[in-house]
Scaffold this motif. Structure first.
Motif, PDB file in Angstrom:
ATOM      1  N   ALA A  99     -11.888  16.101 -13.218  1.00  0.00           N
ATOM      2  CA  ALA A  99     -11.473  17.409 -13.737  1.00  0.00           C
ATOM      3  C   ALA A  99     -12.178  17.693 -15.054  1.00  0.00           C
ATOM      4  N   VAL A 100     -12.293  18.972 -15.359  1.00  0.00           N
ATOM      5  CA  VAL A 100     -12.837  19.422 -16.642  1.00  0.00           C
ATOM      6  C   VAL A 100     -11.788  20.303 -17.298  1.00  0.00           C
ATOM      7  N   LYS A 101     -11.367  19.911 -18.489  1.00  0.00           N
ATOM      8  CA  LYS A 101     -10.360  20.692 -19.208  1.00  0.00           C
ATOM      9  C   LYS A 101     -11.016  21.869 -19.925  1.00  0.00           C
ATOM     10  N   ARG A 102     -10.220  22.821 -20.269  1.00  0.00           N
ATOM     11  CA  ARG A 102     -10.713  23.988 -20.999  1.00  0.00           C
ATOM     12  C   ARG A 102     -11.285  23.564 -22.351  1.00  0.00           C
ATOM     13  N   GLY A 103     -12.507  23.987 -22.619  1.00  0.00           N
ATOM     14  CA  GLY A 103     -13.113  23.751 -23.925  1.00  0.00           C
ATOM     15  C   GLY A 103     -13.671  22.363 -24.156  1.00  0.00           C
ATOM     16  N   GLU A 104     -13.664  21.466 -23.160  1.00  0.00           N
ATOM     17  CA  GLU A 104     -14.182  20.121 -23.386  1.00  0.00           C
ATOM     18  C   GLU A 104     -15.603  19.976 -22.841  1.00  0.00           C
ATOM     19  N   VAL A 105     -16.300  18.936 -23.329  1.00  0.00           N
ATOM     20  CA  VAL A 105     -17.650  18.624 -22.861  1.00  0.00           C
ATOM     21  C   VAL A 105     -17.585  17.324 -22.067  1.00  0.00           C
ATOM     22  N   VAL A 106     -17.912  17.408 -20.777  1.00  0.00           N
ATOM     23  CA  VAL A 106     -17.889  16.240 -19.894  1.00  0.00           C
ATOM     24  C   VAL A 106     -19.326  15.879 -19.527  1.00  0.00           C
ATOM     25  N   GLY A 107     -19.737  14.650 -19.841  1.00  0.00           N
ATOM     26  CA  GLY A 107     -21.056  14.176 -19.476  1.00  0.00           C
ATOM     27  C   GLY A 107     -21.013  13.499 -18.120  1.00  0.00           C
ATOM     28  N   ILE A 108     -21.933  13.881 -17.222  1.00  0.00           N
ATOM     29  CA  ILE A 108     -22.031  13.250 -15.901  1.00  0.00           C
ATOM     30  C   ILE A 108     -23.342  12.477 -15.865  1.00  0.00           C
ATOM     31  N   VAL A 109     -23.253  11.151 -15.780  1.00  0.00           N
ATOM     32  CA  VAL A 109     -24.437  10.315 -15.922  1.00  0.00           C
ATOM     33  C   VAL A 109     -24.654   9.449 -14.684  1.00  0.00           C
ATOM     34  N   GLY A 110     -25.863   8.943 -14.560  1.00  0.00           N
ATOM     35  CA  GLY A 110     -26.222   8.069 -13.448  1.00  0.00           C
ATOM     36  C   GLY A 110     -27.705   8.173 -13.169  1.00  0.00           C
ATOM     37  N   GLU A 111     -28.210   7.279 -12.335  1.00  0.00           N
ATOM     38  CA  GLU A 111     -29.620   7.281 -11.988  1.00  0.00           C
ATOM     39  C   GLU A 111     -29.981   8.501 -11.152  1.00  0.00           C
ATOM     40  N   SER A 112     -31.276   8.787 -11.064  1.00  0.00           N
ATOM     41  CA  SER A 112     -31.743   9.880 -10.217  1.00  0.00           C
ATOM     42  C   SER A 112     -31.308   9.642  -8.777  1.00  0.00           C
ATOM     43  N   GLY A 113     -30.818  10.702  -8.136  1.00  0.00           N
ATOM     44  CA  GLY A 113     -30.398  10.599  -6.744  1.00  0.00           C
ATOM     45  C   GLY A 113     -28.976  10.140  -6.542  1.00  0.00           C
ATOM     46  N   CYS A 114     -28.197  10.028  -7.628  1.00  0.00           N
ATOM     47  CA  CYS A 114     -26.826   9.525  -7.481  1.00  0.00           C
ATOM     48  C   CYS A 114     -25.836  10.613  -7.091  1.00  0.00           C
ATOM     49  N   GLY A 115     -26.268  11.889  -7.123  1.00  0.00           N
ATOM     50  CA  GLY A 115     -25.378  12.979  -6.706  1.00  0.00           C
ATOM     51  C   GLY A 115     -24.909  13.874  -7.834  1.00  0.00           C
ATOM     52  N   LYS A 116     -25.431  13.691  -9.046  1.00  0.00           N
ATOM     53  CA  LYS A 116     -24.973  14.486 -10.194  1.00  0.00           C
ATOM     54  C   LYS A 116     -25.223  15.981  -9.987  1.00  0.00           C
ATOM     55  N   SER A 117     -26.495  16.325  -9.754  1.00  0.00           N
ATOM     56  CA  SER A 117     -26.852  17.742  -9.615  1.00  0.00           C
ATOM     57  C   SER A 117     -26.234  18.360  -8.371  1.00  0.00           C
ATOM     58  N   VAL A 118     -26.180  17.612  -7.274  1.00  0.00           N
ATOM     59  CA  VAL A 118     -25.595  18.145  -6.043  1.00  0.00           C
ATOM     60  C   VAL A 118     -24.116  18.448  -6.245  1.00  0.00           C
ATOM     61  N   THR A 119     -23.422  17.599  -6.995  1.00  0.00           N
ATOM     62  CA  THR A 119     -22.007  17.851  -7.299  1.00  0.00           C
ATOM     63  C   THR A 119     -21.843  19.193  -7.989  1.00  0.00           C
ATOM     64  N   CYS A 120     -22.689  19.450  -8.979  1.00  0.00           N
ATOM     65  CA  CYS A 120     -22.557  20.690  -9.745  1.00  0.00           C
ATOM     66  C   CYS A 120     -23.021  21.907  -8.951  1.00  0.00           C
ATOM     67  N   LYS A 121     -24.053  21.742  -8.137  1.00  0.00           N
ATOM     68  CA  LYS A 121     -24.483  22.857  -7.294  1.00  0.00           C
ATOM     69  C   LYS A 121     -23.447  23.155  -6.206  1.00  0.00           C
ATOM     70  N   SER A 122     -22.670  22.146  -5.821  1.00  0.00           N
ATOM     71  CA  SER A 122     -21.590  22.374  -4.863  1.00  0.00           C
ATOM     72  C   SER A 122     -20.518  23.282  -5.454  1.00  0.00           C
ATOM     73  N   VAL A 123     -20.292  23.149  -6.755  1.00  0.00           N
ATOM     74  CA  VAL A 123     -19.310  24.006  -7.432  1.00  0.00           C
ATOM     75  C   VAL A 123     -19.721  25.470  -7.314  1.00  0.00           C
ATOM     76  N   LEU A 124     -21.018  25.738  -7.514  1.00  0.00           N
ATOM     77  CA  LEU A 124     -21.528  27.104  -7.494  1.00  0.00           C
ATOM     78  C   LEU A 124     -21.989  27.554  -6.110  1.00  0.00           C
ATOM     79  N   LYS A 125     -21.912  26.653  -5.121  1.00  0.00           N
ATOM     80  CA  LYS A 125     -22.368  26.945  -3.758  1.00  0.00           C
ATOM     81  C   LYS A 125     -23.839  27.368  -3.752  1.00  0.00           C
ATOM     82  N   LEU A 126     -24.654  26.543  -4.408  1.00  0.00           N
ATOM     83  CA  LEU A 126     -26.102  26.773  -4.483  1.00  0.00           C
ATOM     84  C   LEU A 126     -26.835  25.607  -3.817  1.00  0.00           C
ATOM     85  N   LEU A 127     -26.515  25.333  -2.586  1.00  0.00           N
ATOM     86  CA  LEU A 127     -27.003  24.128  -1.920  1.00  0.00           C
ATOM     87  C   LEU A 127     -28.205  24.362  -1.010  1.00  0.00           C
ATOM     88  N   GLY A 128     -28.594  25.592  -0.791  1.00  0.00           N
ATOM     89  CA  GLY A 128     -29.685  25.851   0.128  1.00  0.00           C
ATOM     90  C   GLY A 128     -29.198  25.905   1.569  1.00  0.00           C
TER      91      GLY A 128
END
Length: 327
Positions: free
Chosen positions: A30-59
């Protein structure tokens, strides 16, 4: 409700000729109002796909196949394309990875900024221009009125990233997703961009999801950290917990591989091996093959253990039987 965004067992796949690539395999945080959440991990671990899933920008070949994405209490999975177009930019904005290619090279900066304000905020041309210039000034771009009429190639990489931040914040979103916002920039400009993001977040109370593979970046601006690997969340907790009390062997491995100030000449400790392929992901812990503390039960996927309030880790080492056996 204190949580602005809630991901519950999110699963996202890409359907290719080779088969289903399970890029995100059950992510919850979860992300609370007004907080900064860092999502870390190696390339290909799913970070960007997770965030694009939120916006439904998956292609065209990407699809959320399970779980829920709740934003301000509403499930984004149920939103129509038209409703999502209204949410993007107005409520959730995204800064994409490469500032050198994210802007349209044949349109002026002002044209690109004004178009968004006219479409999303229903402003007239004059009001959109005035607000665009004000936003350029807010992100520290001098001679903003002149810069408004210039093209992207007339801006440095750091200035283009400032423009991207100005565009993202121009509609006052409640959540800003920053996907590797400092990757293509040199160290000095990186520090400036991070200070700017932190300053603007404090001024506007916008929540930020900061995607990065750089733990140093996370330490500078985040209050909470989500560590991902193999399409799963391995650990999540406060910056202090992750950096000083890491609970997962993968997190400890990431920290051990960082160069330390004052340790000139010291050898780094790389994590041996490679991340698992997500076309046929392993049934157990995805880090097991590279883990120095692996054991027999790692062949099955561990649950998420509660280490303490707001600190969780997906590792069998926290199982009561394992701890009792002295492992």
């Amino acid at each position: 409700m204190n949580n602005l965004l809630e991901l519950d067992n999110l699963q996202t796949s890409f359907f290719t000729r080779e088969g289903e690539v399970k890029a995100v395999r059950g992510v919850s945080f979860a992300v609370k109002r007004g907080e900064v959440v860092g999502i870390v991990g190696e390339s290909g671990c799913g970070k960007s796909v997770t965030c694009k899933s939120v916006l439904k920008l998956l292609g065209s070949n990407g699809k959320v196949v399970g779980g829920h994405v709740h934003f301000m209490g509403e499930d984004l999975a149920r939103k129509t394309p038209e409703q999502m177009r209204h949410i993007r930019g107005n409520d959730i904005a995204m800064i994409f990875q490469d500032p050198m290619t994210a802007l349209n090279p044949v349109l002026t900066i002002g044209k690109q900024m004004s178009e968004i304000l006219i479409r999303n905020q229903n402003l007239g041309k004059k009001a959109a221009k005035e607000k665009s210039i004000a936003m350029l000034q807010q992100v520290g771009i001098g001679n903003a009125e002149q810069r408004y009429h210039q093209y992207p190639h007339e801006f440095s990489g750091g200035m283009r990233q400032r423009v991207m931040i100005a565009i993202a914040l121009s509609c006052h979103p409640k959540l800003l997703i920053a996907d590797e916002p400092t990757t293509a920039l040199d160290v000095t400009i990186q520090a400036q961009i991070l200070r700017l993001l932190k300053q603007l977040q404090q001024q506007t109370d916008t929540a930020i999801m900061l995607i990065t593979h750089d733990l140093g970046v996370v330490a500078q601006v985040s209050s909470r950290v989500v560590v991902m690997y193999g399409g799963l969340v391995m650990e999540q907790g406060s910056v202090e917990d992750i950096f000083y009390r890491p609970a997962h062997p993968y997190t400890r491995g990431l920290l051990a591989s960082l160069p330390r100030q004052g340790d000139a000449g010291a050898r780094l400790s790389p994590i041996e091996g490679s991340p698992p392929g997500l076309l046929n992901p392993p049934p157990g812990c995805p880090f097991a093959e590279r883990c120095p503390q692996r054991m027999e039960r790692c062949s099955s996927l561990p649950p998420m253990y509660q280490i303490k309030e707001d600190h969780q880790a997906m590792c069998w080492l926290w199982d009561s039987e394992v701890k009792h056996a002295g492992r």
